[in-house]
Design a protein around this motif. Structure first.
Motif, PDB file in Angstrom:
ATOM      1  N   TYR A  71       0.835  -1.210   0.000  1.00 40.71           N
ATOM      2  CA  TYR A  71       0.000   0.000   0.000  1.00 40.71           C
ATOM      3  C   TYR A  71       0.867   1.256   0.000  1.00 40.71           C
ATOM      4  O   TYR A  71       0.571   2.229  -0.702  1.00 40.71           O
ATOM      5  CB  TYR A  71      -0.922  -0.006   1.219  1.00 40.71           C
ATOM      6  N   ALA A 130       0.894   3.816  -3.150  1.00 34.15           N
ATOM      7  CA  ALA A 130       0.539   5.223  -2.956  1.00 34.15           C
ATOM      8  C   ALA A 130       1.692   6.134  -3.352  1.00 34.15           C
ATOM      9  O   ALA A 130       1.488   7.207  -3.930  1.00 34.15           O
ATOM     10  CB  ALA A 130       0.148   5.470  -1.499  1.00 34.15           C
ATOM     11  N   ASP A 152      -6.804  -0.627   7.022  1.00 35.27           N
ATOM     12  CA  ASP A 152      -7.594   0.539   6.621  1.00 35.27           C
ATOM     13  C   ASP A 152      -6.697   1.380   5.720  1.00 35.27           C
ATOM     14  O   ASP A 152      -5.919   2.200   6.212  1.00 35.27           O
ATOM     15  CB  ASP A 152      -8.027   1.318   7.860  1.00 35.27           C
ATOM     16  N   PRO A 175      -6.915   3.974   3.458  1.00 35.45           N
ATOM     17  CA  PRO A 175      -6.834   5.444   3.580  1.00 35.45           C
ATOM     18  C   PRO A 175      -6.269   5.885   4.924  1.00 35.45           C
ATOM     19  O   PRO A 175      -5.459   6.804   4.994  1.00 35.45           O
ATOM     20  CB  PRO A 175      -8.290   5.897   3.401  1.00 35.45           C
ATOM     21  N   GLY A 203      -2.734   7.861   5.402  1.00 37.54           N
ATOM     22  CA  GLY A 203      -2.794   9.171   6.050  1.00 37.54           C
ATOM     23  C   GLY A 203      -1.900   9.258   7.272  1.00 37.54           C
ATOM     24  O   GLY A 203      -1.135  10.210   7.417  1.00 37.54           O
TER      25      GLY A 203
END
Length: 679
Positions: A169, A173, A431, A433, A437
């Motif tokens: 991830y 990203a 999770d 997002p 973040g």
């Protein structure tokens, strides 16, 4: 024009292949033979001459053929170059003066161009995107890929997820972010593009230098705030370095754009390669962390036994001084704590949490001649506290994110029912997002200049809460989230397991940063303060006690409210004020005794008497642990406490204090001279 250039590049590649083929064909095979040295000398000279001649012929042939192709493609090989002007015959006629004047103007113009140096040519979008992509990959990779992965790998013992779980991830990203940034940058044209390119590379270099050289004093993310006034020198140095780096790259873009472009690519690709090797080493040298092999779940968190209960609440950082302050403001604050004794003269064991919680679960502190690294790794190996509780017939649930060394999970998993091998636990959901973040916030905290680091302040609990979908079911991981615990208590409530005796060790954030609760225990819309959050934590305990009473289990339950440590602060030397973890205890007692108002005791006790108190409540042999809190008398008693010194970034040593008298009177504190080096 682009297609013609591609044809020329293809021809150049073909030439290289021809030369490579010739070299391979001429590659000598080893042979064993005797050759007269004089003959061999002349042979070598002859062969060298032939090689030089053939090379010259091949070079001339390739060069001339390239010129032919360039003429066919209408490509001027002298474009953007200073060349000798065409030769003109100057006749003695009327045009002579004009021809000479034109030659002078051309010479002056050429001289001026040479003085200015090579001027950058205008770039098409494809070239701008290529340059911007290299720079963007460097900046985004440094800050938002390398930094998060290194932090996750370094904090494996405190996080409920691992590098192996999150790297796809993070990398995905990062790649998307680099492409988006490159597209935005390549939309700019002309000299402005060079400035944008310079700024992107400068930010990447600044982040790299910050992480490499300027973070030595960065405090650990234990929730303590980052006050810049404590770090004025390093903040000033960091600011100067960042300004110098950005100014240097922008100046290069404005004055030497032709030099900036290749320099930007070389710097970006070189540092991408260097950091890529470092990230790869995280996986090759990665040792299994607790979360790799075991999961500490919420199983049994809201379950109690019908035949007896020992409930231990650990409200982090809750100090006796704070409790006295809150009681002075509200004398009815502890009305729900019927049958409790408040021990106001309570000495702690060790600070910070990573040492305080293991003590409460083992009853062990290091000896002055121990190697602390060895002691820490084997902290749970020789303890009998949890095994003795289990031997007394109690099911054990331990809920904390600070169990200690990785070996602790394997040591206690056979007797602690909410710790399971990862292979037997439900798959944990990321999770995405929330993960991206919070890890971006972590990365900026590490790589940003000191002046803006407070904007990205975070805590380990915040990372755990945002990165993983923990859920409300029993099999989900336990994380330090007071509101989540309270919400489950309000909605699910306590349930009674028939025929069982339960030991529950519940570690909550309590009086620790960040202050996110209101006085009712709910999430506040804005940051509160320590007093308000502590009141909210006490509301959670009050609700737990009320539900125990409704189940008819309150009287015979032993309930302990304490803290892993009292108020504390990072210091490189010695403490300058007392620290005392709050300690309230209700023993198993009759209904009449359990209904009496709270009693305040001033006997000299504390964490040193905690293990005996728990074992006595379980019906075990408490004498081998010492007196219980209820067996301590008012007689003078020497108590000991290990404080932790820190350089602001890592623990340095343990220093032992002796407390002779009231713990809240700092005149009663004295260093014993015993010290244990940590690192």
């Amino acid at each position: 024009m682009t297609s013609r250039r591609l044809i020329l590049r293809a021809y150049d590649a073909l030439c290289l292949l021809v030369m490579a083929a010739a070299l391979v064909a001429l590659w000598p095979s080893p042979a064993l033979a005797y050759v007269d040295p004089s003959v061999m000398t002349y042979t070598i000279q002859a062969l060298a001459g032939v090689a030089v001649a053939l090379s010259a012929v091949l070079g001339v042939a390739l060069r001339r053929s390239r010129r032919v192709i360039m003429r066919l493609l209408h490509i001027d090989e002298n474009a953007n170059k200073e060349v000798e002007p065409a030769v003109h015959r100057v006749a003695a006629d009327s045009d002579r003066a004009e021809v000479l004047a034109e030659a002078d103007r051309a010479a002056v113009a050429a001289k001026e161009r040479l003085r200015k140096g090579r001027q950058p040519r205008r770039l098409g979008w494809a070239r701008r995107f290529g340059l911007a992509l290299a720079a963007s990959a460097f900046l985004v990779g440094t800050v938002f890929v390398v930094a998060p992965l290194e932090v996750v790998a370094g904090g494996a013992s405190s996080l409920i997820f691992t590098v192996n779980e999150v790297w796809p991830y993070v990398l995905g990203a990062g790649c998307a972010g680099a492409v988006v940034l490159a597209l935005l940058a390549s939309a700019v044209r002309g000299r402005a593009f060079d400035v944008v390119l310079a700024i992107i590379v400068a930010l990447g270099v600044g982040s790299y230098v910050q992480a490499l050289c300027l973070n030595q004093s960065l405090p650990v993310a234990d929730g303590s705030p980052l006050y810049l006034e404590w770090y004025k020198t390093i903040a000033a140095i960091s600011t100067v370095v960042w300004v110098a780096i950005i100014a240097a790259f922008v100046a290069l873009a404005c004055k030497k754009a032709a030099a900036l472009r290749p320099a930007a690519v070389v710097v970006s690709l070189a540092l991408i390669l260097v950091q890529g090797v470092g990230v790869a080493s995280l996986f090759s040298s990665h040792e299994p962390a607790p979360a790799d092999s075991y999961v500490l779940t919420k199983e049994g968190l809201y379950e109690v036994g019908s035949d007896g209960n020992i409930i231990v609440f650990v409200l982090d950082t809750f100090d006796t001084k704070l409790m006295n302050k809150l009681l002075a403001d509200d004398p009815h604050l502890l009305d729900e704590f019927a049958g409790f004794t408040y021990f106001e003269d309570s000495v702690g064991s060790m600070i910070p949490t990573r040492y305080g919680v293991p003590f409460l679960l083992t009853g062990r502190v290091p000896a002055s001649d121990d190697d602390f690294g060895e002691f820490f790794d084997a902290w749970y190996d020789d303890t009998t506290l949890l095994p003795d509780i289990a031997a007394a017939g109690y099911t054990e649930g331990v809920y904390t994110d600070s169990l200690g060394p990785s070996g602790a999970f394997g040591a206690v998993a056979p007797i602690v029912e909410n710790i399971h091998p990862a292979s037997e636990s439900p798959a944990r959901a990321v999770d995405v997002p929330g993960l991206i973040g919070i890890l971006d916030k972590v990365a900026l905290y590490r790589d940003a200049p000191w002046l803006v680091k407070p904007l990205f302040w975070f805590t380990t609990d915040e990372v755990n809460n945002q990165a993983m979908v923990t859920g409300k079911e029993d099999g989900s991981p336990y994380v330090m989230n007071d509101w989540s615990f309270y919400e489950g208590l309000l909605t699910k409530g306590l349930s009674m397991e028939e025929g069982e005796k339960a030991f529950r060790f519940i570690h909550l954030l309590g009086a620790h940063y960040p202050f996110v609760l209101d006085e009712t225990g709910h999430m506040a819309p804005h940051e509160t303060n320590q007093d308000i959050q502590t009141l909210g934590s006490l509301q959670m305990v009050n609700e737990y006690l009320r539900q125990l009473k409704e189940l008819g289990l309150y009287d015979e339950a032993t309930i302990i409210l304490t803290a892993d440590h009292g108020d504390w602060y990072l210091t490189p030397d010695v403490v300058y004020e007392p620290t005392s973890p709050v300690l309230l205890v209700k023993p198993a007692e009759s209904a009449e005794e359990a209904s009496r108002p709270l009693v305040i005791s001033h006997v000299p006790t504390g964490h040193l008497d905690y293990p005996a108190t728990v074992i006595d409540a379980a019906g075990g042999d408490s004498e081998k642990y010492g007196p219980t809190v209820f067996e301590v008398t008012d007689d003078p008693r020497l108590r000991y406490y290990w404080m932790t010194t820190s350089d602001g970034h890592k623990d340095v040593s343990l220093r032992e204090y002796a407390i002779d008298g009231d713990v809240l009177d700092f005149d009663n504190w004295e260093l014993t001279g015993r010290e244990i080096q940590i690192g």
